[in-house]
Design an enzyme around this catalytic site. Structure first.
Site, short mmCIF file in Angstrom:
data_model
loop_
_atom_site.label_atom_id
_atom_site.label_comp_id
_atom_site.label_asym_id
_atom_site.label_seq_id
_atom_site.Cartn_x
_atom_site.Cartn_y
_atom_site.Cartn_z
N GLY A 85 -9.37 -5.61 52.09
CA GLY A 85 -8.60 -4.38 52.01
C GLY A 85 -7.11 -4.60 51.90
O GLY A 85 -6.35 -3.68 51.63
N LYS A 86 -6.68 -5.86 52.16
CA LYS A 86 -5.26 -6.20 52.11
C LYS A 86 -4.44 -5.21 52.94
O LYS A 86 -3.40 -4.71 52.51
CB LYS A 86 -4.77 -6.28 50.67
CG LYS A 86 -5.56 -7.31 49.84
CD LYS A 86 -5.19 -7.28 48.39
CE LYS A 86 -5.99 -8.30 47.60
NZ LYS A 86 -7.46 -8.01 47.54
N ARG A 87 -4.92 -4.93 54.13
CA ARG A 87 -4.28 -3.96 55.00
C ARG A 87 -2.97 -4.52 55.58
O ARG A 87 -2.79 -5.72 55.68
CB ARG A 87 -5.22 -3.57 56.14
CG ARG A 87 -6.52 -2.91 55.71
CD ARG A 87 -6.25 -1.65 54.90
NE ARG A 87 -7.41 -0.80 54.77
CZ ARG A 87 -7.92 -0.39 53.63
NH1 ARG A 87 -7.38 -0.77 52.49
NH2 ARG A 87 -8.98 0.41 53.60
#
EC number: 4.1.1.23
Length: 257
Positions: A85-87
């Protein structure tokens, strides 16, 4: 399940990027059935399965439910899970992301973005330690335009190298044995960078995207998790169980022979 066990499995990660237009009149039902069958067939050949959150979010209200069903199915099969999610955010928002994916699914991993500052990553690192999971931090991504920021020279060295060194220092506090829970995303499309970053971070697991469709080749070495998405999930550009098995065998030979 401890995510670090993935590093003792075959070093291939299946990337699941679902495209409903390829799944007929009842795309969600067919997608679920196809993915479960594919996981069952490929499980012995995989280190982990990586779910790209954006594609599930794009499915609308049914997407999150499908994601968690498939993640649960993978875990039942003994497959470690990576939520891609590359949060990244500050304070309580970072803590909420960590709860949603690391604490809710103990033993899983999450990709995160470091460009808000390393202090924003602490909730993820702490959650990974608590849940026996891992965090993969974007360091040098596989896309051609990654150099716009990541290759900027800072004191004569590229920014990604400064970041890798800082993460390696931070990761020592989250190391358990040979490997730490602070990993790095380094594109397989830049094999020379993989080697350079490995010198700076000998105990960090590396997630290597870009195998197959993006032109990257499988890379051998301890702690390297080679990720193939389109080339393995949709070989030939469509759902194809037999084709996926053949592709997995090709990747397996390239990685272990």
């Amino acid at each position: 399940m401890d995510f670090l066990l993935a590093l003792s499995r075959p070093p291939l990660v299946l990337g699941v990027d679902p495209r409903p237009e390829l799944h007929g009149r009842e795309p969600v039902a067919h997608l679920k059935r196809y993915t479960v069958e594919l996981l069952e067939a490929l499980a012995p050949r995989l280190a982990a399965v990586k779910f790209q959150l954006a594609f599930f979010e794009a499915l609308g209200p049914e997407g999150p439910g499908l994601l968690f069903e498939l993640a649960s199915a993978a875990r039942v099969m003994g497959l470690p899970v990576i939520f891609d999610g590359k949060r990244g955010d500050i304070g309580s928002t970072a803590e909420a992301y960590a709860r949603a994916y690391l604490l809710r699914f103990p033993g899983s991993a999450l990709t995160v973005n470091p460009y808000l500052g390393l202090d924003t990553l602490t909730p993820f690192f702490q959650a990974a330690r608590e849940s026996q999971g891992a965090v993969f931090v974007l360091v040098k991504t596989s896309n051609p335009g990654s150099g716009f920021l990541q290759d900027l020279l800072v004191e004569g060295r590229p920014l990604y190298l400064h970041l890798a060194e800082a993460l390696a220092r931070e990761g020592e506090g989250y190391r358990e044995g040979e490997w730490g829970r602070v990993g790095m995303v380094v594109g397989a499309t830049y094999p020379e960078v993989v080697l350079t970053v490995r010198e700076k971070a000998p105990h960090a697991p590396f997630l290597l995207p870009g195998i197959g469709a993006q032109g990257g080749r499988p890379l051998k070495g301890p702690g390297l998790l080679n990720t193939a998405s389109r080339a393995l999930f949709y070989p030939g550009g469509r759902p194809d169980l037999e084709g996926a098995l053949r592709a997995a065998e090709d990747f397996h030979r390239a990685l272990v022979e």
